[in-house]
Write an enzyme that holds these catalytic residues in place. Structure first.
Site, PDB file in Angstrom:
ATOM      1  N   GLU A 172       0.841  -1.202   0.000  1.00 53.44           N
ATOM      2  CA  GLU A 172       0.000   0.000   0.000  1.00 53.44           C
ATOM      3  C   GLU A 172       0.872   1.246   0.000  1.00 53.44           C
ATOM      4  OE1 GLU A 172      -2.403  -0.213   3.539  1.00 53.44           O
ATOM      5  OE2 GLU A 172      -2.799  -2.346   3.208  1.00 53.44           O
ATOM      6  N   LYS A 217       2.109   4.741   1.775  1.00 52.58           N
ATOM      7  CA  LYS A 217       2.191   5.287   3.126  1.00 52.58           C
ATOM      8  C   LYS A 217       1.766   6.747   3.045  1.00 52.58           C
ATOM      9  CE  LYS A 217       4.927   5.325   7.298  1.00 52.58           C
ATOM     10  NZ  LYS A 217       4.484   6.659   7.737  1.00 52.58           N
ATOM     11  N   ASP A 244       0.723  10.490   4.098  1.00 45.43           N
ATOM     12  CA  ASP A 244       1.434  11.391   4.992  1.00 45.43           C
ATOM     13  C   ASP A 244       0.445  12.364   5.618  1.00 45.43           C
ATOM     14  OD1 ASP A 244       3.571  12.341   6.283  1.00 45.43           O
ATOM     15  OD2 ASP A 244       4.459  13.389   4.583  1.00 45.43           O
ATOM     16  N   TYR A 289      -8.240   8.066   3.603  1.00 48.41           N
ATOM     17  CA  TYR A 289      -8.176   6.707   3.075  1.00 48.41           C
ATOM     18  C   TYR A 289      -8.105   5.723   4.231  1.00 48.41           C
ATOM     19  CZ  TYR A 289      -7.437   7.700  -1.892  1.00 48.41           C
ATOM     20  OH  TYR A 289      -7.586   8.078  -3.200  1.00 48.41           O
ATOM     21  N   LYS A 333      10.480   3.592   3.072  1.00 48.16           N
ATOM     22  CA  LYS A 333      10.326   5.024   2.782  1.00 48.16           C
ATOM     23  C   LYS A 333      11.012   5.455   1.493  1.00 48.16           C
ATOM     24  CE  LYS A 333       9.050   6.763   7.162  1.00 48.16           C
ATOM     25  NZ  LYS A 333       9.135   7.909   8.039  1.00 48.16           N
ATOM     26  N   CYS A 338      11.252  48.590 -11.047  1.00 50.58           N
ATOM     27  CA  CYS A 338      11.207  47.267 -11.669  1.00 50.58           C
ATOM     28  C   CYS A 338      12.633  46.816 -11.985  1.00 50.58           C
ATOM     29  CB  CYS A 338      10.382  47.316 -12.951  1.00 50.58           C
ATOM     30  SG  CYS A 338      10.509  45.796 -13.932  1.00 50.58           S
ATOM     31  N   CYS A 398      12.865  46.892 -16.121  1.00 50.53           N
ATOM     32  CA  CYS A 398      12.739  48.094 -16.962  1.00 50.53           C
ATOM     33  C   CYS A 398      12.897  49.387 -16.175  1.00 50.53           C
ATOM     34  CB  CYS A 398      11.415  48.075 -17.726  1.00 50.53           C
ATOM     35  SG  CYS A 398       9.980  48.396 -16.670  1.00 50.53           S
ATOM     36  N   CYS A 401       5.099  45.911 -11.449  1.00 51.43           N
ATOM     37  CA  CYS A 401       5.750  46.897 -12.299  1.00 51.43           C
ATOM     38  C   CYS A 401       4.636  47.648 -13.012  1.00 51.43           C
ATOM     39  CB  CYS A 401       6.650  46.183 -13.304  1.00 51.43           C
ATOM     40  SG  CYS A 401       7.110  47.218 -14.702  1.00 51.43           S
ATOM     41  N   CYS A 409       7.349  46.941 -20.411  1.00 50.62           N
ATOM     42  CA  CYS A 409       8.410  46.265 -19.667  1.00 50.62           C
ATOM     43  C   CYS A 409       8.796  44.996 -20.415  1.00 50.62           C
ATOM     44  CB  CYS A 409       7.909  45.919 -18.263  1.00 50.62           C
ATOM     45  SG  CYS A 409       9.047  44.870 -17.333  1.00 50.62           S
TER      46      CYS A 409
HETATM   47  S1  IVH Z   1      -0.929   0.439   9.032  1.00 49.07           S
HETATM   48  C1  IVH Z   1      -0.541  -1.787  13.033  1.00 49.07           C
HETATM   49  N1  IVH Z   1      -0.996   1.449   6.614  1.00 49.07           N
HETATM   50  O1  IVH Z   1       1.979   5.429   9.185  1.00 49.07           O
HETATM   51  C2  IVH Z   1      -0.374  -1.095  11.725  1.00 49.07           C
HETATM   52  N2  IVH Z   1      -0.270   2.854   8.380  1.00 49.07           N
HETATM   53  O2  IVH Z   1       3.529   3.986  11.925  1.00 49.07           O
HETATM   54  C3  IVH Z   1      -0.987   0.237  11.713  1.00 49.07           C
HETATM   55  N3  IVH Z   1       0.254   5.152   7.670  1.00 49.07           N
HETATM   56  O3  IVH Z   1       0.860   6.784  11.855  1.00 49.07           O
HETATM   57  C4  IVH Z   1      -0.590   1.150  10.611  1.00 49.07           C
HETATM   58  N4  IVH Z   1      -0.226   4.882   5.544  1.00 49.07           N
HETATM   59  O4  IVH Z   1      -1.065   6.520  10.295  1.00 49.07           O
HETATM   60  C5  IVH Z   1      -0.709   1.672   7.914  1.00 49.07           C
HETATM   61  N5  IVH Z   1      -1.166   2.211   4.414  1.00 49.07           N
HETATM   62  C6  IVH Z   1      -0.879   2.426   5.717  1.00 49.07           C
HETATM   63  C7  IVH Z   1      -0.436   3.692   6.165  1.00 49.07           C
HETATM   64  C8  IVH Z   1      -0.130   3.860   7.516  1.00 49.07           C
HETATM   65  C9  IVH Z   1       0.180   5.738   6.455  1.00 49.07           C
HETATM   66  C10 IVH Z   1       0.685   5.836   8.892  1.00 49.07           C
HETATM   67  C11 IVH Z   1      -0.114   5.526  10.117  1.00 49.07           C
HETATM   68  C12 IVH Z   1       0.862   5.539  11.238  1.00 49.07           C
HETATM   69  C13 IVH Z   1       2.162   5.362  10.554  1.00 49.07           C
HETATM   70  C14 IVH Z   1       2.702   3.981  10.860  1.00 49.07           C
END
Ligand code: IVH
Length: 692
Positions: free
Chosen positions: A121, A123, A125, A230, A321, A422, A425, A440, A446
């Site tokens: 999946e 991650k 932010d 999500y 990451k 400016c 010019c 300007c 210009c």
């Molecule tokens: S699973 C026990 N899946 O990343 C597992 N976390 O330390 C629980 N995060 O703050 C987390 N995308 O909010 C999971 N696809 C994803 C995620 C995700 C972002 C965040 C989560 C947590 C940190 C994981």
């Protein structure tokens, strides 16, 4: 006296309709009604609920606009703790291999045993949130907090339109869905642009935007912030037979109407994890939101249970990451650039830094107020952000790292930096009251503005004159070959021989450019209106204006009132358009374009040939209300799309009607966008731009 049954019935119908439209718009990304109609339904519901307060319910969409402000958030104890996941230290392929090797060892698998199946999946932010649905109704939303105890942010979370207030289908007695609240980049940029216009502080980055918005004590403030969500997992559940695999849990959550990201895959073994990691990294900039990596989870829930936890982290999951999109560097100088409309933009010259996949040497500071608010000074250590294809920007100064001699200097002033003139010019600069920008005052006299105006006219989304780039425009203006876009079509100024005399121009490229200029005469009215570079007239407005007026002459003749008949044209935009055409210099340029034979009419032919579905792949399933499958297929193909028989990762949209079966299920599982007939019609009528 109670509410009449007819009103109670209408209230229920309105709630259902609004919930359906919200789901279509925010989750499926396929709007079903125009905004005006949606607003009408919403106001009707609000009025009925005002009249009959006893009929208000916690799952009514009217609860999304934000109620009373709180003094503090209540504490919420998580029955199932909200744990975090371990980050692999190796951000290369070794990270995925180390994780897979660990899982295999802990499961006691031998080398000869088959690969472990994972769910891969994104991650996200943002901020982790637990959504608690009791009998299918959103009863509580909480932050993670210290993983055992979080904060009750229900009123704030309810303002997020993508989060259903009531689950669809047969909901279990209790279901906690966990996921991430985040902000899309486009929403973040739009929100900040408006804040800057209003002279209000912008959000630092999408992550802080999401986290800060959820922690607002006043839900009305949160309701103004464009947030998304999500789901990626479960908390406590009751009365639900769990599927066998995590990927099926996600499919089930999507079927309950929760937003689940389509960018996920089942991967067998480390090599497929690496392939996912690489594929997503290659598309990171194209995603509509920031991610800081990918997450791998052992797909079998039974194996997850077997693996268990170590020091509050699951052994069955890890984060892998990507390089950060924010980095630390130093400001070497602050320069001022002149834009197309004369706007003066402060730009930080930076010690080169690798961020977001490129080496950044300049970053925008937007305007003087922003420089002051962030208190950026030459010599400062700053955080720069580059995410997506958005231009890099200075996010903040790192105060602790400010050198003492910098502290002694006065705050930066744009007027002083350019000596009131400016930088291109030397004309006077001015800042109108209520405006954030210095400009300007020389207008098209210009050279910087002339250059920008010509570059914009030639750009891909405008007249699309291939080969007319920055270096060339620079020379054309500096040598007096082009003072305005009218000169581009004047053979006494620009022809192959004259162009061939310029730097970095061969005879062949000069000839190509002459041809590209000639071809651009047929770009059409929509592009031409956009190409003129009228302030606040972007592509979408230009298109609406062209369609509404049909010719440049008709558009030029329109007064402010006539202009405001066009969708999304308000008094300010109308004023800008009328002001542009009132300017004698602009009228002269347009006269020359017309004389040169630039097409200034909306061509009927162009309309028929529009291919809004170019390159998109569709699968039709079930019975549509009015179109036969053949008819729908023919419409899709006439608009440049492809209609195919089976759903795969390559499918862009599934158009589903009544009794849609396994194709619809598969589309959901793959996270493919699903449309009904109305949604398809909207796409066909669209110009192909994203409606998100
Ligand atoms: S699973 C026990 N899946 O990343 C597992 N976390 O330390 C629980 N995060 O703050 C987390 N995308 O909010 C999971 N696809 C994803 C995620 C995700 C972002 C965040 C989560 C947590 C940190 C994981």
């Amino acid at each position: 006296m109670g509410a009449p049954p007819a009103d109670a019935k209408r209230i229920r119908a309105l709630r259902e309709a609004i919930a359906r439209h919200d789901h279509a718009y925010y989750v499926l990304d396929a709007p079903t009604v125009p905004d005006a109609e949606y607003d009408r339904l919403f106001r009707e519901l609000q009025a009925l609920e005002e009249a009959w307060p006893e009929l208000k319910t916690p799952d009514s969409p009217t609860r999304r606009v934000g109620g009373q402000a709180l003094a503090a958030f209540a504490a919420v104890r998580h029955v199932v703790p909200m744990l975090s996941i371990r980050t692999e230290t190796d951000s290369g392929p070794g990270g995925a291999r180390a994780f897979d090797a660990r899982v295999r060892r802990q499961l006691g698998l031998a080398e000869a045993d088959p690969p472990v199946e994972y769910c891969a999946e994104l991650k996200f932010d943002g901020l982790a949130i637990n959504l608690r649905y009791v009998e299918g109704v959103l009863a509580q939303a909480a932050t993670r907090g210290d993983s055992e105890t979080g904060e009750d942010v229900t009123d704030n979370v309810r303002t997020i339109r993508g989060i259903p207030l009531r689950l669809t289908g047969k909901a279990p007695k209790l279901l906690e869905a966990r996921g991430e609240v985040f902000m899309r980049r486009s929403d973040f940029e739009r929100y900040n642009a408006r804040q800057r216009e209003l002279g209000q502080p912008p959000l630092v980055n999408p992550r802080n935007g999401a986290a800060g918005s959820i922690r607002q004590l006043d839900p009305k403030v949160t309701a103004q912030r464009p947030l998304s969500f999500y789901a990626y997992g479960l908390g406590e559940t009751d009365g639900w037979r769990l599927p066998a695999r995590h990927s099926e849990v996600l499919d089930a959550l999507a079927n309950f109407g929760l937003p689940v990201c389509g960018e996920r895959a089942i991967a067998r073994g480390a090599e497929e994890l690496i392939a996912f990691h690489d594929a997503i990294l290659a598309r990171r900039d194209a995603l509509p939101f920031d991610i800081d990596g990918v997450v791998y989870k052992v797909n079998s829930l039974a194996l997850q249970a077997e693996l268990g936890f170590v020091s509050r982290e699951p052994r069955w999951a890890c984060a892998h990451k990507y390089p950060p999109q924010e980095e630390l560097t130093r400001v070497l100088g602050i320069e001022v650039q002149v834009g197309r409309t004369g706007k003066l933009t402060p730009v930080a010259r930076l010690e080169p830094v690798f961020v977001g996949g490129v080496t950044v040497t300049n970053a925008t500071l937007h305007n003087e107020d922003e420089v002051r608010r962030k208190d950026v000074r030459v010599g400062d250590a700053v955080v720069v952000r580059r995410a997506g294809d958005v231009i890099p920007e200075v996010v903040a100064v790192v105060a602790e790292r400010r050198p003492t001699e910098v502290s002694a200097a006065p705050p930066w002033s744009l007027f002083e930096a350019v000596g009131g003139r400016c930088p291109v010019c030397r004309s006077r600069i001015a800042r109108e009251p209520g405006e954030a920008d210095w400009r300007c005052t020389a207008g098209l006299y210009c050279p910087a503005q002339r250059k920008q105006a010509i570059l914009h006219f030639a750009s891909r989304k405008a007249m699309n004159i291939d080969g007319l780039g920055e270096k060339l425009v620079e020379q054309l203006v500096d040598r007096g070959m082009a003072d305005s876009v009218g000169d581009l079509y004047d053979p006494s100024r620009i022809d192959a021989a004259a162009l061939a005399g310029l730097e970095r121009m061969g005879e062949k490229s000069a000839q190509n450019l002459v041809e590209a200029i000639a071809r651009s005469k047929d770009a059409g009215l929509e592009r031409l209106v956009f190409a003129l570079g009228i302030r606040t007239v972007g592509e979408a407005t230009a298109r609406d204006l062209a369609r509404h007026f049909g010719s440049l002459d008709a558009l030029m003749a329109a007064d402010a009132e006539a202009l405001q008949q066009v969708p999304d044209v308000g008094p300010v935009v109308a004023e800008n358009i009328a002001g542009f055409f009132a300017e004698p210099h602009n009228r002269e340029v347009i006269r020359r374009l017309q004389q040169a034979g630039v097409n200034d009419r909306q061509a009927a032919r162009a309309r028929q040939a529009r291919q809004p579905l170019q390159g998109l792949s569709f699968v039709l399933t079930g019975t549509l209300p009015t179109l036969t499958r053949e008819a729908a297929g023919a419409l899709i193909e006439a608009a440049g799309g492809r209609a195919s028989g089976s759903v795969s990762n390559k499918t862009d949209y599934v158009v589903a009607g009544a009794e849609a079966g396994s194709k619809l299920d598969k589309a959901r599982a793959l996270g493919i966008r699903i449309l009904d007939e109305d949604g398809l019609r909207r796409l066909l009528n669209d110009n192909g731009e994203s409606s998100a």
